[in-house]
Design a protein around this motif. Structure first.
Motif, mmCIF file in Angstrom:
data_model
loop_
_atom_site.group_PDB
_atom_site.id
_atom_site.type_symbol
_atom_site.label_atom_id
_atom_site.label_comp_id
_atom_site.label_asym_id
_atom_site.label_seq_id
_atom_site.Cartn_x
_atom_site.Cartn_y
_atom_site.Cartn_z
ATOM 1 N N VAL A 78 -6.791 4.489 44.550
ATOM 2 C CA VAL A 78 -6.968 3.138 44.010
ATOM 3 C C VAL A 78 -7.382 2.174 45.118
ATOM 4 C CG1 VAL A 78 -5.879 1.276 42.714
ATOM 5 C CG2 VAL A 78 -5.265 3.624 42.210
ATOM 6 N N ILE A 79 -6.872 2.374 46.332
ATOM 7 C CA ILE A 79 -7.247 1.516 47.471
ATOM 8 C C ILE A 79 -8.731 1.677 47.786
ATOM 9 C CG2 ILE A 79 -6.968 1.227 49.968
ATOM 10 C CD1 ILE A 79 -3.942 1.817 49.492
ATOM 11 N N PHE A 80 -9.233 2.914 47.772
ATOM 12 C CA PHE A 80 -10.664 3.132 48.036
ATOM 13 C C PHE A 80 -11.526 2.522 46.926
ATOM 14 C CE2 PHE A 80 -9.694 6.093 51.460
ATOM 15 C CZ PHE A 80 -10.786 5.923 52.294
ATOM 16 N N LEU A 81 -11.032 2.550 45.694
ATOM 17 C CA LEU A 81 -11.761 1.904 44.608
ATOM 18 C C LEU A 81 -11.801 0.391 44.823
ATOM 19 C CD1 LEU A 81 -10.342 3.989 41.630
ATOM 20 C CD2 LEU A 81 -12.673 4.071 42.511
ATOM 21 N N CYS A 82 -10.705 -0.160 45.336
ATOM 22 C CA CYS A 82 -10.687 -1.581 45.695
ATOM 23 C C CYS A 82 -11.721 -1.867 46.785
ATOM 24 C CB CYS A 82 -9.304 -1.997 46.191
ATOM 25 S SG CYS A 82 -8.039 -2.126 44.912
ATOM 26 N N LEU A 83 -11.772 -0.989 47.796
ATOM 27 C CA LEU A 83 -12.736 -1.151 48.886
ATOM 28 C C LEU A 83 -14.170 -1.095 48.383
ATOM 29 C CD1 LEU A 83 -11.146 1.017 51.738
ATOM 30 C CD2 LEU A 83 -11.419 -1.474 51.708
ATOM 31 N N PHE A 84 -14.424 -0.202 47.415
ATOM 32 C CA PHE A 84 -15.766 -0.096 46.846
ATOM 33 C C PHE A 84 -16.214 -1.437 46.264
ATOM 34 C CE2 PHE A 84 -18.037 0.357 42.778
ATOM 35 C CZ PHE A 84 -19.259 0.824 43.236
ATOM 36 N N PHE A 85 -15.376 -2.015 45.407
ATOM 37 C CA PHE A 85 -15.762 -3.284 44.777
ATOM 38 C C PHE A 85 -15.818 -4.423 45.788
ATOM 39 C CE2 PHE A 85 -14.350 -0.981 40.949
ATOM 40 C CZ PHE A 85 -15.499 -1.156 40.188
ATOM 41 N N LEU A 86 -14.974 -4.363 46.802
ATOM 42 C CA LEU A 86 -15.028 -5.375 47.860
ATOM 43 C C LEU A 86 -16.350 -5.280 48.611
ATOM 44 C CD1 LEU A 86 -13.448 -7.609 49.322
ATOM 45 C CD2 LEU A 86 -12.544 -5.835 50.856
ATOM 46 N N CYS A 87 -16.806 -4.052 48.902
ATOM 47 C CA CYS A 87 -18.092 -3.861 49.591
ATOM 48 C C CYS A 87 -19.265 -4.339 48.735
ATOM 49 C CB CYS A 87 -18.285 -2.394 49.965
ATOM 50 S SG CYS A 87 -17.264 -1.854 51.343
ATOM 51 N N VAL A 88 -19.213 -4.054 47.431
ATOM 52 C CA VAL A 88 -20.265 -4.528 46.528
ATOM 53 C C VAL A 88 -20.332 -6.046 46.564
ATOM 54 C CG1 VAL A 88 -21.052 -4.657 44.136
ATOM 55 C CG2 VAL A 88 -20.141 -2.520 45.019
ATOM 56 N N LEU A 89 -19.175 -6.693 46.581
ATOM 57 C CA LEU A 89 -19.122 -8.156 46.630
ATOM 58 C C LEU A 89 -19.697 -8.684 47.946
ATOM 59 C CD1 LEU A 89 -15.554 -8.721 45.120
ATOM 60 C CD2 LEU A 89 -17.704 -9.509 44.104
ATOM 61 N N LEU A 90 -19.364 -8.023 49.051
ATOM 62 C CA LEU A 90 -19.798 -8.497 50.370
ATOM 63 C C LEU A 90 -21.282 -8.228 50.621
ATOM 64 C CD1 LEU A 90 -16.721 -7.400 52.550
ATOM 65 C CD2 LEU A 90 -17.313 -9.717 51.799
ATOM 66 N N ILE A 91 -21.759 -7.056 50.191
ATOM 67 C CA ILE A 91 -23.171 -6.698 50.434
ATOM 68 C C ILE A 91 -24.106 -7.497 49.543
ATOM 69 C CG2 ILE A 91 -24.864 -4.821 50.298
ATOM 70 C CD1 ILE A 91 -22.566 -2.889 51.020
ATOM 71 N N GLY A 92 -23.705 -7.707 48.284
ATOM 72 C CA GLY A 92 -24.471 -8.560 47.372
ATOM 73 C C GLY A 92 -25.865 -8.049 47.082
ATOM 74 N N ASP A 93 -26.870 -8.861 47.361
ATOM 75 C CA ASP A 93 -28.252 -8.553 47.006
ATOM 76 C C ASP A 93 -28.850 -7.366 47.753
ATOM 77 O OD1 ASP A 93 -28.206 -10.633 45.224
ATOM 78 O OD2 ASP A 93 -29.121 -12.087 46.590
ATOM 79 N N LYS A 94 -28.163 -6.871 48.773
ATOM 80 C CA LYS A 94 -28.664 -5.724 49.531
ATOM 81 C C LYS A 94 -27.986 -4.422 49.111
ATOM 82 C CE LYS A 94 -29.904 -8.427 53.644
ATOM 83 N NZ LYS A 94 -29.696 -8.582 55.101
ATOM 84 N N ALA A 95 -27.296 -4.458 47.974
ATOM 85 C CA ALA A 95 -26.531 -3.290 47.530
ATOM 86 C C ALA A 95 -27.401 -2.054 47.347
ATOM 87 C CB ALA A 95 -25.797 -3.614 46.228
ATOM 88 N N SER A 96 -28.619 -2.234 46.828
ATOM 89 C CA SER A 96 -29.492 -1.080 46.579
ATOM 90 C C SER A 96 -29.881 -0.374 47.874
ATOM 91 C CB SER A 96 -30.750 -1.513 45.818
ATOM 92 O OG SER A 96 -31.522 -2.403 46.589
#
Length: 423
Positions: free
Chosen positions: A88-106
């Protein structure tokens, strides 16, 4: 009246861990369904190509089984509740990274997929082992059915709510909101996991021994082949259909409505499947569900529009519960009857996951080669017809599974498995 209250309290206490595990599963489902479908759309809107989406999903399927093996080793040395929390912590990290990376996610599609795969690996290893331990033969169909209902409710409310939020907010603000909510839901799941009783494990991790057990145990070999076939379909269907719905409608809200409709039907049919599909009917139910699931493909491969997609949603909304409830229960029963099931339960879950993700990886690799060398619009329908037969092949893998008469075995569960006579 007092006796009734005490009886109810006793029942709640005896099933306390089962209820907590269901609650964690419900939060997981809501968090994943709220955002995971829209991660694929988020990446598609940034890149506009299938290869980016396939690479993201390939990373998930590659890192998930590797993490399963690591999680299996940890589960034999430390508390399995800790392994669940790591997931669950790694899943939290995943969504946190998506939030931080933003428009460069792809650009970081493979990295994001690897984080999600690691989260899935830790979470599902622990969750499956805990399910094996906490449920008993008489509660297993109830648990799987009720978990299916929670997953369907999450799939019904999550995407619709997410689609509405994204549609009403400018730019990508809506995506930021739903990814943030998913992060919060997984954080809650970590907290709730603290309520589970500690479950330590002992012994050595015998991964190779259980992998080789398929040579000695025909039922185990058959169920592993079934999971490989299951993975063949899941690999590409996990993202292609969502992309098609978005391309046809150009609307995240329409995609949310599609998923709501699909999951709403699944809730009803999970209830029906849980109530009416008895152990002796499992194989027939798997055949019926698998046939419906494969037939559904031909609704959308010849022509595609939103109406046909909604009809497709109706068919698979009926088919998945009919196949999943008996299939999952049969899987656990095969493991429950296998050699040293109680002692080696972690290894059995790891090997099962390895075969499941092998099928997923193969189908995604073939998909990547197909869209790279051929026109995507022409090759994708062909690939869907080929790999869509995966669930249909499950029946042919499990139809000869016969568990025999219930016998006392030294396993963790209070084992009284119903005879499997329905070939």
């Amino acid at each position: 009246m007092q006796k009734m209250i005490l009886f109810f309290q006793d029942k709640m206490e005896s099933n306390r861990d089962l209820l907590i595990l269901l609650l964690i599963g419900g939060l997981y489902s809501l968090g994943i369904f709220l955002s995971n479908t829209f991660v694929n759309i988020y990446l598609w809107k940034q890149s506009g190509d299938y290869i980016t989406i396939a690479n993201y999903n390939l990373a998930i399927c590659l890192f998930q089984p590797v993490t399963f093996i690591l999680a299996g080793k940890l589960a034999k040395k430390v508390d399995r509740i800790i392994v669940l929390r790591l997931g669950v912590i790694f899943l939290c990290l995943f969504f946190l990274c998506v939030l931080l990376i933003g428009d460069k996610a792809s650009t970081y599609n493979f990295l994001l997929g690897s984080l999600l795969g690691i989260g899935y690996g830790f979470y599902w290893l622990a969750y499956n082992v805990l399910t094996f331990e906490i449920t008993e033969p008489e509660t297993r169909d109830f648990f799987n059915g009720f978990l299916g209902i929670l997953q369907s409710l999450g799939g019904m409310t999550g995407p619709l709510l997410a689609g509405a939020i994204i549609a009403k907010m400018a730019d990508n603000i809506g995506y930021t909101v739903i990814f943030g909510v998913s992060f919060a839901l997984f954080a809650c799941a970590v907290g709730i996991s603290l309520l589970l009783k500690r479950r330590g494990a002992e012994g050595v991790f015998h991964f190779k021994r259980i992998l080789g057990e398929r040579q000695r145990n025909k039922n185990w070999n058959r169920i592993l082949r079934a999971h490989f076939y299951q993975g063949l379909r899941e690999g590409i269907f996990a993202f292609v259909i969502s992309i098609w719905v978005f391309l046809v409608t150009k609307s995240e809200f329409a995609l949310g409505t599609f998923n709501m409709f699909l999951s709403g039907l699944s809730v009803i049919f999970y209830l029906i499947a849980t109530k009416f599909i008895k152990p002796s009917m499992r194989k027939k139910a798997i055949l019926i569900g698998a046939t419906l699931l494969y037939a559904s493909i031909f609704i959308i491969i010849i022509d595609i529009n939103y109406l046909l997609l909604m009809i497709y949603a109706i068919v698979i909304g009926i088919a998945y519960p009919v196949i999943n409830v008996p299939y999952v229960s049969l899987t656990f029963d095969v493991i429950g009857k296998a050699w040293k099931a109680g002692e080696m339960r972690v290894e059995y879950m790891v090997v099962r996951e390895l075969f499941l993700n092998s099928g997923r990886v193969l189908s995604i690799i073939v998909f990547l080669a197909g869209v790279y060398f051929f026109d995507a619009e022409k090759v994708i329908p062909i690939l869907l017809m080929i790999f869509g037969a995966g669930h249909f092949m499950i029946y042919f893998a499990v139809r000869n599974i016969y568990l025999g008469s219930p016998k006392k075995k030294e396993i963790l569960l209070k084992e009284q498995i119903t005879d499997e006579k329905n070939r």
